[in-house]
Design a protein around this motif. Structure first.
Motif, mmCIF file in Angstrom:
data_model
loop_
_atom_site.group_PDB
_atom_site.id
_atom_site.type_symbol
_atom_site.label_atom_id
_atom_site.label_comp_id
_atom_site.label_asym_id
_atom_site.label_seq_id
_atom_site.Cartn_x
_atom_site.Cartn_y
_atom_site.Cartn_z
ATOM 1 N N HIS A 136 -2.753 101.068 57.466
ATOM 2 C CA HIS A 136 -2.424 102.052 58.112
ATOM 3 C C HIS A 136 -1.941 101.949 59.447
ATOM 4 O O HIS A 136 -0.931 102.803 60.247
ATOM 5 N N SER A 139 0.555 97.730 59.389
ATOM 6 C CA SER A 139 1.645 97.388 58.360
ATOM 7 C C SER A 139 3.167 97.576 58.570
ATOM 8 O O SER A 139 4.087 97.461 57.963
ATOM 9 N N PRO A 141 6.004 100.915 60.735
ATOM 10 C CA PRO A 141 6.308 102.369 60.846
ATOM 11 C C PRO A 141 6.556 102.775 59.579
ATOM 12 O O PRO A 141 6.336 104.300 59.361
ATOM 13 N N ARG A 142 6.564 102.208 58.306
ATOM 14 C CA ARG A 142 6.842 102.887 57.076
ATOM 15 C C ARG A 142 5.715 102.728 56.292
ATOM 16 O O ARG A 142 5.283 101.575 55.967
ATOM 17 N N PRO A 143 4.894 103.799 55.774
ATOM 18 C CA PRO A 143 3.747 103.578 54.953
ATOM 19 C C PRO A 143 3.977 102.639 53.703
ATOM 20 O O PRO A 143 5.022 103.257 53.102
ATOM 21 N N PRO A 144 3.346 101.803 53.459
ATOM 22 C CA PRO A 144 3.599 101.185 52.176
ATOM 23 C C PRO A 144 3.258 101.841 51.034
ATOM 24 O O PRO A 144 1.951 102.788 50.885
ATOM 25 N N GLN A 145 4.095 101.593 50.157
ATOM 26 C CA GLN A 145 3.823 102.276 48.500
ATOM 27 C C GLN A 145 3.333 101.123 47.724
ATOM 28 O O GLN A 145 2.393 101.461 46.564
ATOM 29 N N ASP A 214 5.859 96.393 49.398
ATOM 30 C CA ASP A 214 6.365 96.720 50.855
ATOM 31 C C ASP A 214 5.421 95.971 51.611
ATOM 32 O O ASP A 214 5.899 95.826 52.873
ATOM 33 N N LYS A 234 12.781 95.830 50.442
ATOM 34 C CA LYS A 234 13.568 96.144 51.644
ATOM 35 C C LYS A 234 12.430 96.671 52.669
ATOM 36 O O LYS A 234 11.377 97.641 52.625
ATOM 37 N N TRP A 235 12.485 96.220 53.905
ATOM 38 C CA TRP A 235 11.598 96.579 54.998
ATOM 39 C C TRP A 235 10.372 95.996 54.857
ATOM 40 O O TRP A 235 9.361 96.783 55.650
ATOM 41 N N THR A 237 6.773 94.024 54.929
ATOM 42 C CA THR A 237 5.978 93.031 55.924
ATOM 43 C C THR A 237 5.026 92.114 55.265
ATOM 44 O O THR A 237 4.544 92.512 54.509
#
Length: 331
Positions: A136, A139, A141-145, A214, A234-235, A237
């Motif tokens: 949380h 990872s 700025p974009r929450p991983p799915q 992600d 994409k994007w 980490t």
């Protein structure tokens, strides 16, 4: 009372089960009567004498204890004798100090626990605290799915699987055996990859229909680390939170540039980032305590040992055979 001390760092035989004086609380302290102890890698690093945050010798290597308040200092408010609490050495001025039948700590370091919470499960929560931060906060700025968890059958790995499932994330776990695969699935893995028999990168891309994941969470590093960049969407980490196999030899910037179209990121994480961030460190622990109290997570306990068999507990930890968390009890 009985406690565990290390006089000369080394292997499990360096752990000495000894008689120690009963602690006396200061004005702002509490004394905890221990019911359960967590056994983890920081304990082993203290025992070995190689921990960057090493306490002075003779050292008590324990870092997690849960039990009942036995005594309170005269200035303590909000806590009472008989109350169930959890103590993590992350909230102390130095690491260690928790392998003892009675533990003295500042009152503001403990976390109250609901009566229904098991002390044995509570001492597993340090792993969940790390896992929560990885999923949380570290990872990006974009929450991983979608998440690939390397070594999904370990203590932190199983915590990651449970918390990811709680957050609605899809998880793929890498494991070495059928037993560990079954365990990972029970902990919440949607898919598993057998890293000894399959190419983890190729299989992950197959499972995601080529889209990639992600987030990759890796505590091993070493020769395989840079290769996980190919699994990222994409994007995405690639996140290292330990390096048990050493550092990668590749030029990571050069490897990342092979996948410029996905804008990959590599991050190194240590929970020590919260050493001087008490509010957020304790907030994360309260998050996972609440999840435990609500029944949303169920720590997997691999084995139980009495404190007197601390050497056996550490030998099992070093073997890598534990599925979940090793704990100890006073007797």
């Amino acid at each position: 009372m009985k406690a565990v001390l290390v006089y000369t760092p080394g292997g499990p035989d360096a752990l000495n089960y000894v008689e120690a004086p009963m602690p006396v609380p200061g004005a702002q302290d509490v004394v905890i009567r221990a019911e359960a102890f967590g056994v983890g890698q920081p304990d082993a690093l203290i025992r070995s004498g190689v921990y960057k945050w090493m306490p002075p010798l003779p050292a008590n290597p324990g870092n997690d204890v849960a039990g009942y308040i036995e005594a309170v200092g005269r200035d303590v408010t909000g806590l009472k004798v008989g109350q169930k609490v959890l103590l993590s050495a992350r909230d102390l001025s130095q690491r260690g100090g928790c392998y003892a039948e009675y533990v003295c700590a500042p009152a503001n370091a403990v976390h109250p626990l609901a009566d229904k919470v098991s002390c044995e499960e509570a001492v597993c929560l340090a792993n969940y605290q790390v896992a929560w931060a990885l999923l949380h906060e570290a990872s990006g700025p974009r929450p991983p799915q979608t998440v690939l968890v390397i070594g999904a059958a370990g203590g932190v790995g199983s915590a990651l699987l449970q918390l990811a499932r709680l957050a609605g994330m899809r998880t793929i776990g890498s494991v070495s055996t059928a037993e560990k695969a079954a365990f990972a699935r029970a902990m919440g893995a949607d898919d598993v990859v057998f890293y000894r028999a399959e190419n983890v990168v190729d299989r992950t891309l197959e499972l995601t229909a080529g889209a990639g994941v992600d987030l990759v969470l890796d505590h091993v590093c070493g020769a395989d680390f840079a290769g996980y960049l190919r699994t990222l969407g994409k994007w995405g980490t690639l996140l290292s939170y330990n390096a048990f196999a050493g550092l990668p030899e590749e030029n990571l910037m050069g490897e990342m540039r092979k996948y410029l179209g996905n804008c990959p990121a590599v991050r190194c994480f240590s929970f020590h980032i919260y050493d001087h961030d008490r509010p957020n460190r304790r907030r994360i622990m309260r998050e996972v305590i609440a999840a435990l109290e609500a029944g949303h997570i169920k720590p997997a306990i691999a084995a139980r040992f009495p404190l007197a068999r601390v050497r056996d507990a550490h030998a099992m930890l070093e073997s890598g055979a534990a599925l979940g968390k090793i704990i100890m009890t006073p007797s």
